[in-house]
Write an enzyme that holds these catalytic residues in place. Structure first.
Site, short mmCIF file in Angstrom:
data_model
loop_
_atom_site.label_atom_id
_atom_site.label_comp_id
_atom_site.label_asym_id
_atom_site.label_seq_id
_atom_site.Cartn_x
_atom_site.Cartn_y
_atom_site.Cartn_z
N ASN A 294 37.08 33.22 75.74
CA ASN A 294 35.58 33.13 76.06
C ASN A 294 35.34 31.48 75.61
OD1 ASN A 294 32.80 33.14 75.73
ND2 ASN A 294 32.59 34.61 74.16
N TRP A 295 34.81 30.70 76.39
CA TRP A 295 34.54 29.26 76.22
C TRP A 295 33.30 29.01 75.35
CZ3 TRP A 295 36.54 26.61 81.05
CH2 TRP A 295 37.89 26.69 81.19
N LYS A 296 32.62 30.06 75.35
CA LYS A 296 31.05 29.97 74.86
C LYS A 296 30.34 28.58 75.15
CE LYS A 296 32.63 32.62 71.01
NZ LYS A 296 32.26 33.17 69.71
N HIS B 44 27.93 40.38 74.21
CA HIS B 44 28.54 39.71 73.05
C HIS B 44 27.48 39.55 71.78
CE1 HIS B 44 30.18 36.42 70.82
NE2 HIS B 44 31.54 36.82 71.31
N GLU C 2 26.87 37.52 69.83
CA GLU C 2 25.71 36.23 69.84
C GLU C 2 24.60 36.56 70.93
OE1 GLU C 2 28.85 33.37 70.76
OE2 GLU C 2 29.63 33.89 68.91
N GLU D 158 34.74 43.22 68.33
CA GLU D 158 34.50 42.02 67.56
C GLU D 158 33.64 42.30 66.41
OE1 GLU D 158 35.36 38.70 70.67
OE2 GLU D 158 33.15 38.91 70.75
N GLY E 36 34.57 33.26 64.33
CA GLY E 36 34.20 31.94 64.33
C GLY E 36 34.21 31.46 62.57
N SER F 30 38.44 35.44 65.37
CA SER F 30 39.45 34.43 64.55
C SER F 30 40.96 34.88 64.96
CB SER F 30 39.24 34.59 63.04
OG SER F 30 37.89 33.89 62.98
N GLY G 78 37.73 33.12 71.06
CA GLY G 78 36.72 32.05 71.28
C GLY G 78 37.41 30.63 70.69
P1 13P Z 1 36.46 33.12 67.63
O1 13P Z 1 37.71 33.58 68.20
O2 13P Z 1 36.13 31.69 67.60
O3 13P Z 1 36.42 33.76 66.24
O4 13P Z 1 35.32 33.95 68.55
C1 13P Z 1 35.61 35.18 68.91
C2 13P Z 1 34.80 35.70 70.17
O5 13P Z 1 33.39 35.66 69.78
C3 13P Z 1 35.24 35.80 71.33
O6 13P Z 1 34.24 36.15 72.18
#
Ligand code: 13P
Length: 248
Positions: free
Chosen positions: A9-11, A95, A97, A167, A173, A212, A233
Site C-alpha cells: 500500500n503505497w499510500k 483502511h 487512515e 491492521e 507506521g 510495521s 506500508g
Molecule cells: P506500515 O507498514 O507503514 O506500518 O503501514 C501498514 C499499513 O497501513 C498498510 O496498509
C-alpha cells in the site's frame, strides 16, 4: 492450503520517476518470491502507468480506496468500473487512515466493499483497533463490529471473494509490530467468527497482517497458522525492503 499474499500500500507516496524504478525493481526480484502472490496499490493517478509497467508480470494491481457510488455527482470519487477499466484486480477498503482521518464509518466501508465486489474487484477489507481499544480489552469487539457491517450488507459468502487485512492501528507506521502471537490471536478470532457462519469461507479467506511489517519480522508472522500474508506500508516503497518481505 491458502496462498500467501503480500500487497504493498503505497499510500500518498511516489512520482512518475520513482514508481518506474520501484516497479522495475520489484519485477526483477520476482523470481525469488516462490508461490506467494504479490500486489501493489499505487495512488489513483499512477494506476494506469503502473498497469503498463506491470504488463506481462504476475504482480497484481489494486487501488487504495473506491467509491461506494457507481457514477454521477460525487466530486473527487473514483468508481469500481473505472478501476477495473484501468487494470485493477484489488481495492483496499476501510483502511484505518480512511476511517480515522476522513471519518469513514463501518457502513461506508461496507458500501465500498459491495461496490468493489459488484464489479469484480477483490476488496481488501481492513479492520483493526486503536491503542486505547486494545488497552481497554475491546480489540475483538471492534474487529467484530467492523466485520459485521460487511457481513450484514453482503452476507458471509461475500468474504469468499475478498481478502481481510488485520491492521492494529497502533502498529501502523510506528515500528511497533504486533508480535506473531498477538497477531495470530486476532486472526484466529476473525477466522472463528467467520466459521460460525460459514466454515468453508472461513477456511479459504486470506487474512493478511499489516502494521510495521519488514524483512526482519515477515517470516515469523507469515508462519503463523492464520496469517496469510501482509499489507505493507512503509516497507513497500523500495524494491529492496518490499522484496525482503516477499521472499521471506
Ligand atoms: P506500515 O507498514 O507503514 O506500518 O503501514 C501498514 C499499513 O497501513 C498498510 O496498509
Amino acid at each position: 492450503m491458502r496462498q500467501i499474499l503480500v500487497a504493498g500500500n503505497w499510500k500518498l507516496n511516489g512520482s512518475k520517476e520513482s514508481i518506474q524504478s520501484l516497479v522495475s525493481g520489484i519485477n526483477e526480484g520476482m523470481s525469488g518470491v516462490g508461490d506467494k502472490a504479490v500486489a501493489v496499490c499505487p495512488p489513483f493517478v499512477y494506476i494506469p502507468r503502473v498497469a503498463d509497467l506491470l504488463s506481462g508480470s504476475e504482480i497484481g494491481l489494486g487501488s487504495q480506496d473506491v467509491a461506494s457510488e457507481e457514477t454521477g455527482a460525487f466530486t473527487g470519487e473514483v468508481s469500481a468500473d473505472m478501476l477495473k477499466e484501468v487494470g485493477c484486480q484489488y481495492a483496499i477498503v476501510g483502511h484505518s487512515e480512511r476511517r480515522s482521518i476522513y471519518g469513514e464509518r463501518d457502513q461506508d466501508t461496507a458500501a465500498k466493499f459491495a461496490a468493489a465486489r459488484a464489479k469484480g474487484l477483490t476488496p481488501i477489507l481492513c479492520v483493526g483497533e486503536l491503542l486505547e481499544e486494545r488497552e481497554s480489552g475491546d480489540t475483538e469487539n471492534v474487529v467484530a463490529r467492523q466485520l459485521d457491517a460487511v457481513i450484514e450488507l453482503e452476507g458471509v459468502a461475500a468474504l469468499a471473494d475478498a481478502v481481510i487485512a488485520y491492521e492494529p492501528v497502533w502498529a501502523i507506521g510506528t515500528g511497533k509490530t504486533a508480535s506473531p502471537d498477538q497477531a495470530q490471536a486476532v486472526h484466529a478470532f476473525i477466522r472463528a467468527k467467520v466459521a460460525e457462519l460459514d466454515a468453508d469461507v472461513a477456511s479459504k479467506v486470506q487474512i493478511l497482517y499489516g502494521g510495521s511489517v519488514n524483512g526482519g519480522n515477515a517470516a515469523e508472522l507469515f508462519a503463523m497458522e492464520d496469517i496469510d500474508g501482509g499489507l505493507i506500508g512503509g516497507a513497500s516503497l523500495t524494491p529492496e525492503a518490499f522484496l525482503a518481505i516477499c521472499t521471506a
